[in-house]
Enzyme design. Structure first.
Site, short mmCIF file in Angstrom:
data_model
loop_
_atom_site.label_atom_id
_atom_site.label_comp_id
_atom_site.label_asym_id
_atom_site.label_seq_id
_atom_site.Cartn_x
_atom_site.Cartn_y
_atom_site.Cartn_z
N HIS A 132 0.84 -1.20 0.00
CA HIS A 132 0.00 0.00 0.00
C HIS A 132 0.87 1.25 0.00
O HIS A 132 2.00 1.23 0.51
CB HIS A 132 -0.90 0.01 1.23
CG HIS A 132 -1.97 -1.02 1.21
ND1 HIS A 132 -3.11 -0.92 1.98
CD2 HIS A 132 -2.09 -2.19 0.53
CE1 HIS A 132 -3.87 -1.97 1.77
NE2 HIS A 132 -3.28 -2.76 0.89
N GLU A 155 0.81 3.90 1.76
CA GLU A 155 1.23 4.34 3.09
C GLU A 155 2.43 3.52 3.59
O GLU A 155 3.37 4.07 4.15
CB GLU A 155 0.09 4.19 4.11
CG GLU A 155 -1.14 4.98 3.77
CD GLU A 155 -2.18 4.18 3.00
OE1 GLU A 155 -1.81 3.52 2.00
OE2 GLU A 155 -3.36 4.22 3.37
N CYS A 163 -6.31 1.87 5.64
CA CYS A 163 -6.94 0.64 6.11
C CYS A 163 -6.35 0.28 7.48
O CYS A 163 -5.47 0.96 7.99
CB CYS A 163 -6.70 -0.48 5.11
SG CYS A 163 -4.97 -1.02 5.04
N CYS A 198 -2.49 -0.28 7.40
CA CYS A 198 -1.74 0.98 7.29
C CYS A 198 -1.90 1.82 8.55
O CYS A 198 -0.93 2.44 9.00
CB CYS A 198 -2.20 1.74 6.06
SG CYS A 198 -1.79 0.89 4.53
#
Length: 150
Positions: free
Chosen positions: A46, A48, A76, A79
């Site tokens: 991801h 992040e 999410c 993260c």
């Protein structure tokens, strides 16, 4: 946030879900990136996570309490957990994520007082362009146009 939105466009151009992130310290970009899930064949790729990893490397520390993370989609749970572990001071995100948002929408990991770090959160910054980029991407996928055209 504009810079994070540009990184999301970079992700889209590479066939990734268009999420971009930028980590800032003292008005200077420490790290920036986008989703690399498909390119790396890694479910943890991801935006992040990529930016937190680069930021830790750049700063020489796994803890970055004097930073702000800008991201185009609400983080999410994975993260959000990484944000807490990195001790990021502030999270600013664009589009809310009603199915997986863990910074206030579905759950609020980054502000859970039971954890050893709590972040400031601001959601909805450039909400419309962030959400539109995502919705257009998924509309194209559903219609069978899964290749992103430049």
């Amino acid at each position: 946030m504009e810079r994070a939105l540009q990184r999301a466009r970079d992700a889209e151009a590479q066939g990734e879900v268009p999420v971009g992130a930028v980590l800032v310290r003292d008005d200077q970009v420490l790290a920036e990136g986008w989703n690399l899930i498909e390119a790396q064949r890694d479910p943890t790729g991801h935006a992040e996570i990529e930016v937190i990893r680069r930021g830790a490397e750049q700063s020489g520390s796994p803890r970055m309490p004097d930073t702000t993370l800008y991201v185009t989609l609400e983080p999410c749970a994975m993260c959000a957990g990484a944000i807490v572990l990195a001790r990021i001071r502030r999270v600013v995100f664009g589009a809310f994520d009603p199915k997986g948002g863990a910074c206030g929408t579905l759950r609020n990991i980054v502000q859970d007082p039971r954890l050893n770090h709590v972040c400031d959160v601001e959601g909805g910054v450039l909400r419309e362009p962030c959400a539109k980029l995502l919705s257009n991407f998924f509309s194209r996928l559903r219609s069978g146009h899964d290749r992103v055209e430049s």
